[in-house]
Design an enzyme around this catalytic site. Structure first.
Site, short mmCIF file in Angstrom:
data_model
loop_
_atom_site.label_atom_id
_atom_site.label_comp_id
_atom_site.label_asym_id
_atom_site.label_seq_id
_atom_site.Cartn_x
_atom_site.Cartn_y
_atom_site.Cartn_z
N ASP A 173 0.99 -1.30 0.54
CA ASP A 173 -0.37 0.20 -0.04
C ASP A 173 0.99 1.19 0.08
O ASP A 173 1.78 1.55 -0.85
CB ASP A 173 -1.21 0.08 1.42
CG ASP A 173 -1.86 1.60 1.34
OD1 ASP A 173 -2.60 0.91 0.95
OD2 ASP A 173 -1.65 2.09 2.07
N TYR A 285 0.10 11.75 3.18
CA TYR A 285 -1.58 12.06 2.58
C TYR A 285 -1.45 13.79 1.80
O TYR A 285 -1.75 14.00 0.63
CB TYR A 285 -2.74 11.26 2.08
CG TYR A 285 -2.28 9.58 2.41
CD1 TYR A 285 -2.93 9.24 1.50
CD2 TYR A 285 -2.80 9.13 3.51
CE1 TYR A 285 -2.45 7.60 1.89
CE2 TYR A 285 -2.30 7.79 3.82
CZ TYR A 285 -2.60 6.64 2.80
OH TYR A 285 -2.65 5.98 2.49
N HIS A 340 -6.68 -6.32 -0.20
CA HIS A 340 -5.81 -5.29 -0.22
C HIS A 340 -4.81 -5.26 0.40
O HIS A 340 -4.26 -4.99 0.58
CB HIS A 340 -6.10 -3.73 0.45
CG HIS A 340 -5.99 -2.87 0.13
ND1 HIS A 340 -5.20 -2.29 -1.01
CD2 HIS A 340 -5.53 -1.67 1.21
CE1 HIS A 340 -4.87 -1.36 -0.30
NE2 HIS A 340 -5.09 -1.50 0.58
#
Length: 367
Positions: A173, A285, A340
């Site tokens: 990820d 982020y 995921h």
């Protein structure tokens, strides 16, 4: 500032660049607003249904026993000279063996690699890191300290602080994003690259702008641009969002996967329920869009890309496109029943695929 003698771009070109930049940031902030509105509606819905439960937030005082399981390795700390930050990691396997460095994603921490710490310690010095801002690693307060160049430099400096000049680098990820960039910027430090459920960064940035479906799946990238509100939403209903990410039918580990136990969930809740524990991870982020567009760099070391086809956040088409950016042996394996959270979902299969890749590359070098 332009270099002496360098030709200035024509006015039309400058206007075009400015217009594209304006459209880009308009898209970012518009979608950020849309995501904020959706989150606000969910908040109101929760308050209307269960007002007493909505704002319940329990700080876990004591870590569950699994976080101190000696079979996973030893808890260690290293302070980086340049940044002054102290990093926490768990290490398994003898010192002096080849280094395998593991980089987790969001919202995870070193514990997401528990199955790999046990598996690869027989032949490697396996180090599962808490990235900058996560868990017991220091978390700078300013979001500017989470730019990609800082995160890449962290891995280089940690490698050197551990006494190594190269490693097998594995990332999942967001940790996969960092792993790709480290391999690009410091290829001499990465003997083999293994990435789980994250495409080459250039593939991701190009694909998301051309495919609205991926833009929607990556909505949290835009939502996280807001100050404090994303952290607040995570705490609602005693971290219901965090729990559902790993356990729900849409985003969690499927019924054929290795589901997280109640103690595993408590490990995540212990780490992220601490005051301020979510700000560092989300700050990763908050600086991303200022770093775009990423350059079209190629990877020159042998690379393994593993992908869970049921990934709720990343479309599988990006995995195959990644091939064009690897100028060496490239192996892609897509697991049809996996989510995921691949290395936790299908640990036995993932470990076997990694072993095969590592031994295959060793044999290839000998030949």
């Amino acid at each position: 500032m332009a270099r002496p003698g360098a030709a200035c771009p024509p006015p039309g070109r400058r206007v075009m660049v400015a217009a594209r930049a304006l459209l880009f940031w308009a898209l970012v902030y518009s979608y950020c607003g849309v995501c904020a509105c959706i989150a606000g509606l969910r908040l109101l819905w929760s308050i209307g249904r269960r007002p007493g439960e909505t704002f319940r937030w329990v700080v876990r005082e004591n870590p569950p026993a699994c976080l101190n399981d000696p079979s996973l390795g030893t808890h260690c700390y290293v302070r980086i000279k340049d940044s002054g930050l102290r990093f926490h990691y768990v290490a398994a396997g003898e010192r002096g063996k080849p280094l395998m460095l593991l980089l987790h994603g969001f919202p995870e921490f070193w514990y997401s690699w528990r199955h790999q710490l046990r598996e690869f310690k027989s032949e490697y010095r396996v180090v599962a890191l808490d990235l900058r801002g996560y868990g017991e690693t220091d978390a700078p307060s300013h979001k500017e300290n989470y730019k990609l160049d800082c995160l890449i430099a962290d891995i280089k400096d940690i490698l050197e602080s551990l006494g190594y000049n190269k490693c097998v680098l594995i990332g999942h990820d967001w940790g996969g994003m960092i792993a790709w960039l480290v391999a690009i910027c410091y290829p001499e430090m990465v003997t083999k690259l293994i990435v789980v459920n994250f495409p080459h960064p250039s593939v991701f940035t190009e694909y998301i702008l051309r495919h609205p479906s991926q833009l929607i799946k990556s909505g949290y990238y835009f939502f996280f641009q807001m100050p404090w509100f994303p952290e607040f939403m995570f705490t609602l209903n005693d971290f219901k969002v965090l729990k559902s990410l790993f356990t729900s039918q849409t985003t969690g580990i499927g019924r054929k996967g290795c589901r997280l136990t109640a103690e595993d969930i408590e490990a995540y809740l212990y780490v992220f329920s601490q005051p301020g524990a979510l700000t560092g991870p989300i700050n990763h982020y908050r600086t991303l869009f200022s770093c775009l567009p990423l350059q079209h760099h190629e990877v020159i070391m042998p690379t393994l890309l593993l992908w869970g086809e049921r990934d709720a956040f990343m479309e599988v088409e990006m995995a195959e496109i990644t091939r064009i950016y690897v100028k060496n042996h490239f192996r892609l394996t897509i697991l049809s029943e996996a989510s995921h959270w691949l290395q936790q979902d299908q640990p036995d299969i993932v470990n076997k695929l990694i072993w095969t890749f590592l031994k295959e590359e060793t044999k290839r070098k000998r030949e």
